[in-house]
Write a protein that holds these residues in place. Structure first.
Motif, PDB file in Angstrom:
ATOM      1  N   ASP A   1      -2.811   7.201  -9.687  1.00  0.00           N
ATOM      2  CA  ASP A   1      -2.359   6.416  -8.536  1.00  0.00           C
ATOM      3  C   ASP A   1      -3.495   6.191  -7.546  1.00  0.00           C
ATOM      4  O   ASP A   1      -3.591   5.123  -6.933  1.00  0.00           O
ATOM      5  CB  ASP A   1      -1.192   7.130  -7.837  1.00  0.00           C
ATOM      6  CG  ASP A   1       0.055   7.175  -8.702  1.00  0.00           C
ATOM      7  OD1 ASP A   1       0.424   6.127  -9.269  1.00  0.00           O
ATOM      8  OD2 ASP A   1       0.641   8.268  -8.812  1.00  0.00           O
TER       9      ASP A   1
ATOM     10  N   HIS B   1      -6.261  -1.828  -6.187  1.00  0.00           N
ATOM     11  CA  HIS B   1      -5.425  -2.739  -5.403  1.00  0.00           C
ATOM     12  C   HIS B   1      -6.156  -3.165  -4.127  1.00  0.00           C
ATOM     13  O   HIS B   1      -6.185  -4.354  -3.789  1.00  0.00           O
ATOM     14  CB  HIS B   1      -4.107  -2.046  -5.046  1.00  0.00           C
ATOM     15  CG  HIS B   1      -3.207  -2.846  -4.160  1.00  0.00           C
ATOM     16  ND1 HIS B   1      -2.340  -3.801  -4.641  1.00  0.00           N
ATOM     17  CD2 HIS B   1      -3.063  -2.862  -2.805  1.00  0.00           C
ATOM     18  CE1 HIS B   1      -1.688  -4.356  -3.636  1.00  0.00           C
ATOM     19  NE2 HIS B   1      -2.108  -3.804  -2.506  1.00  0.00           N
TER      20      HIS B   1
ATOM     21  N   SER C   1      -4.693   2.623  -6.486  1.00  0.00           N
ATOM     22  CA  SER C   1      -4.790   2.262  -5.075  1.00  0.00           C
ATOM     23  C   SER C   1      -6.146   1.630  -4.780  1.00  0.00           C
ATOM     24  O   SER C   1      -6.239   0.610  -4.090  1.00  0.00           O
ATOM     25  CB  SER C   1      -4.586   3.514  -4.216  1.00  0.00           C
ATOM     26  OG  SER C   1      -4.797   3.242  -2.857  1.00  0.00           O
TER      27      SER C   1
ATOM     28  N   LEU D   1       0.827  -1.206   0.000  1.00  0.00           N
ATOM     29  CA  LEU D   1       0.000   0.000   0.000  1.00  0.00           C
ATOM     30  C   LEU D   1       0.863   1.259   0.000  1.00  0.00           C
ATOM     31  O   LEU D   1       0.578   2.223  -0.719  1.00  0.00           O
ATOM     32  CB  LEU D   1      -0.923   0.008   1.227  1.00  0.00           C
ATOM     33  CG  LEU D   1      -2.099  -0.965   1.231  1.00  0.00           C
ATOM     34  CD1 LEU D   1      -2.793  -0.937   2.587  1.00  0.00           C
ATOM     35  CD2 LEU D   1      -3.099  -0.596   0.137  1.00  0.00           C
TER      36      LEU D   1
ATOM     37  N   HIS E   1      -7.954   5.064   1.618  1.00  0.00           N
ATOM     38  CA  HIS E   1      -6.748   4.624   0.911  1.00  0.00           C
ATOM     39  C   HIS E   1      -5.955   5.780   0.312  1.00  0.00           C
ATOM     40  O   HIS E   1      -4.867   5.562  -0.242  1.00  0.00           O
ATOM     41  CB  HIS E   1      -7.093   3.598  -0.180  1.00  0.00           C
ATOM     42  CG  HIS E   1      -7.913   4.134  -1.325  1.00  0.00           C
ATOM     43  ND1 HIS E   1      -7.333   4.727  -2.412  1.00  0.00           N
ATOM     44  CD2 HIS E   1      -9.252   4.146  -1.536  1.00  0.00           C
ATOM     45  CE1 HIS E   1      -8.294   5.091  -3.274  1.00  0.00           C
ATOM     46  NE2 HIS E   1      -9.461   4.752  -2.763  1.00  0.00           N
TER      47      HIS E   1
ATOM     48  N   SER F   1      -0.858   7.434  -3.614  1.00  0.00           N
ATOM     49  CA  SER F   1      -2.259   7.811  -3.846  1.00  0.00           C
ATOM     50  C   SER F   1      -2.579   9.164  -3.212  1.00  0.00           C
ATOM     51  O   SER F   1      -3.386   9.261  -2.282  1.00  0.00           O
ATOM     52  CB  SER F   1      -3.187   6.721  -3.301  1.00  0.00           C
ATOM     53  OG  SER F   1      -2.887   6.428  -1.946  1.00  0.00           O
TER      54      SER F   1
ATOM     55  N   ILE G   1       2.157   2.767  -3.311  1.00  0.00           N
ATOM     56  CA  ILE G   1       1.269   3.443  -4.268  1.00  0.00           C
ATOM     57  C   ILE G   1       1.080   4.883  -3.814  1.00  0.00           C
ATOM     58  O   ILE G   1       0.468   5.129  -2.771  1.00  0.00           O
ATOM     59  CB  ILE G   1      -0.093   2.731  -4.349  1.00  0.00           C
ATOM     60  CG1 ILE G   1       0.087   1.245  -4.680  1.00  0.00           C
ATOM     61  CG2 ILE G   1      -0.968   3.406  -5.409  1.00  0.00           C
ATOM     62  CD1 ILE G   1      -1.203   0.442  -4.617  1.00  0.00           C
TER      63      ILE G   1
END
Length: 445
Positions: free
Chosen positions: A29, A36, A33, A14, A84, A19, A17
């Motif tokens: 991104d 993912h 994210s 995590l 996220h 984000s 990325i």
């Protein structure tokens, strides 16, 4: 313990990325994210998808993940919230390592994992993922996971998202994993959050800059008068001087001043402002700070009187207060303290309500039990000086749902700043605590 090394790897993935929801250059991104995270929950057998809400201007919000477990007839539904997206890195040279490459440092109870989003709120995602992975087929409640993608920019599409996808998100219990523990090794339930509102203030004294020799003396510059106005916001002890904002001066726990100073990085000799318990000054009393100031720069200085200046205020409001009412009090104060007849224009901009938990519920007792079992020490109730405004949206959209706020951050986390980090031991304990709480909710069904 057996699944935890894999969860640390998941957290590292995590962190990798970037984000950053506030940066237009990183919107791909943010999307990556979301996809993912969706795939991580889908791998557990949940029905997972990426969904959007609409912003107030009609544009599409950033992607969020919604994942639902298999139905358990007659069992309560528990919503697990985290986000996220992450904050920008700021000056990368101030980081000890690459912000988007997770790095574990230290040993034993002092071990921490570093990286942007390692705690805020990648750790929250891992708590939910880990609890569900730990329970597996023993999951006895209905779970809906909601991982937002724009918390770090104020959740502009949050309310629309909730109403648009209400049937997917409707729940009996909402667990928000985006808050703090008291200290490393000492868990906490978040009992209060302050609200937040902002305003921009413009101070004008002239319609153009004039020579400071020809006119200086009778005319004070706009920067000086802005300073007079800003100084009126606090009394001699540093307490907020705006009337009617309320506040409580006592707290359940004692926050040692040396720990507070170390966490904040105060310079030697700085006097702490305000009166009352130190924890209360941060959690349940109002605060006003200047967070931006526009004036001529030192490098561009000339011998002229500044005709205007502009500053932005952030006001943290008392838990349970209506931030619009408190903003009205702030505007009234500013307008009644205009220095030397300057022209002052106040423009309110954002409102975020605070939160006060009901600590008398069985849910609160169950969470205290789960935290105590996992950490091996009793959990405490703490306030948080920051805000999570979207909690009020949860309460408005799902008025029958009980909301509890917990988290994995601690005073060393440095969220939003350089060298953000997460206690590894606390993360493992938080995973266990959530698994225990979900199991207890299933037993009570």
């Amino acid at each position: 313990a057996g699944i935890f090394p894999d969860l640390l790897t998941e957290l590292s993935d995590l962190v990798a990325i970037p984000s950053i929801s506030s940066d237009p250059a990183h919107q791909d991104d943010v999307r990556a994210s979301a996809e993912h995270v969706r795939d991580r929950f889908a791998a557990l057998g949940l029905d997972a998808e990426c969904l959007h809400g609409s912003n107030p201007d009609g544009t599409s919000g950033r992607p969020a993940v919604v994942a639902r477990s298999r139905a358990v007839e007659g069992a309560p539904t528990v919503l697990l919230y985290a986000h996220h997206d992450v904050q920008p890195t700021g000056d990368v040279s101030r980081w000890s390592s690459d912000p988007f490459v997770a790095e574990i440092r230290g040993e034993g109870a002092a071990q921490r994992i570093y990286g942007r989003g390692a705690s805020d709120d990648g750790a929250g995602i891992i708590v939910h993922l880990g609890a569900l992975r730990a329970l597996g087929e023993d999951l006895g409640v209905n779970v809906v996971v909601y991982i937002e993608g724009e918390e770090e920019v104020g959740s502009p599409s949050f309310h629309d998202f909730l109403t648009t996808h209400a049937e997917r998100l409707r729940s009996d219990v909402i667990i928000v994993a985006d808050s703090n523990n008291w200290r490393v090794g000492e868990p906490a339930l978040t009992s209060t959050l302050r609200g937040n509102c902002t305003a921009t203030v413009r101070v004008e004294v002239l319609d153009h800059a004039v020579h400071s020799g020809a006119f200086g003396g009778p005319i004070l510059d706009a920067v000086t008068l802005a300073a007079h106005l800003i100084a009126s916001l606090h009394d001699e002890s540093g307490d907020v001087a705006v009337a009617g904002l309320g506040g409580e001066s006592t707290a359940e726990v004692e926050w040692p001043e040396e720990e507070f100073r170390a966490a904040a990085g105060t310079v030697d000799g700085l006097h702490l402002a305000g009166t009352g318990d130190l924890a209360a000054r941060v959690w349940t009393k109002p605060a006003i700070n200047v967070i931006g100031f526009d004036a001529r720069t030192v490098d561009q200085a000339s011998n002229t009187i500044a005709p205007d200046a502009r500053f932005k205020l952030s006001m943290r409001t008392v838990p349970g207060h209506d931030p619009r009412r408190d903003m009205a009090a702030l505007v009234a104060h500013l307008e009644s303290h205009v220095p030397f007849g300057a022209r002052v224009t106040v423009t309110p901009e954002e409102y975020g309500p605070g939160y006060r938990a009901d600590l008398t519920t069985k849910l609160a007792a169950d969470l205290h039990w789960a935290l105590g079992e996992s950490w091996g020490v009793p959990a405490v109730n703490i306030g948080v000086g920051g805000s999570i405004p979207f909690i009020s949206d949860f309460q408005e959209t799902f008025p029958e749902a009980q909301v509890v706020v917990t988290g994995v951050e601690d005073p060393l986390t440095n969220a939003h700043s350089e060298d953000e980090s997460q206690s590894v031991a606390d993360l493992e304990a938080a995973v266990l605590a959530e698994a225990l709480l979900l199991a207890r909710l299933a037993e009570d069904a």
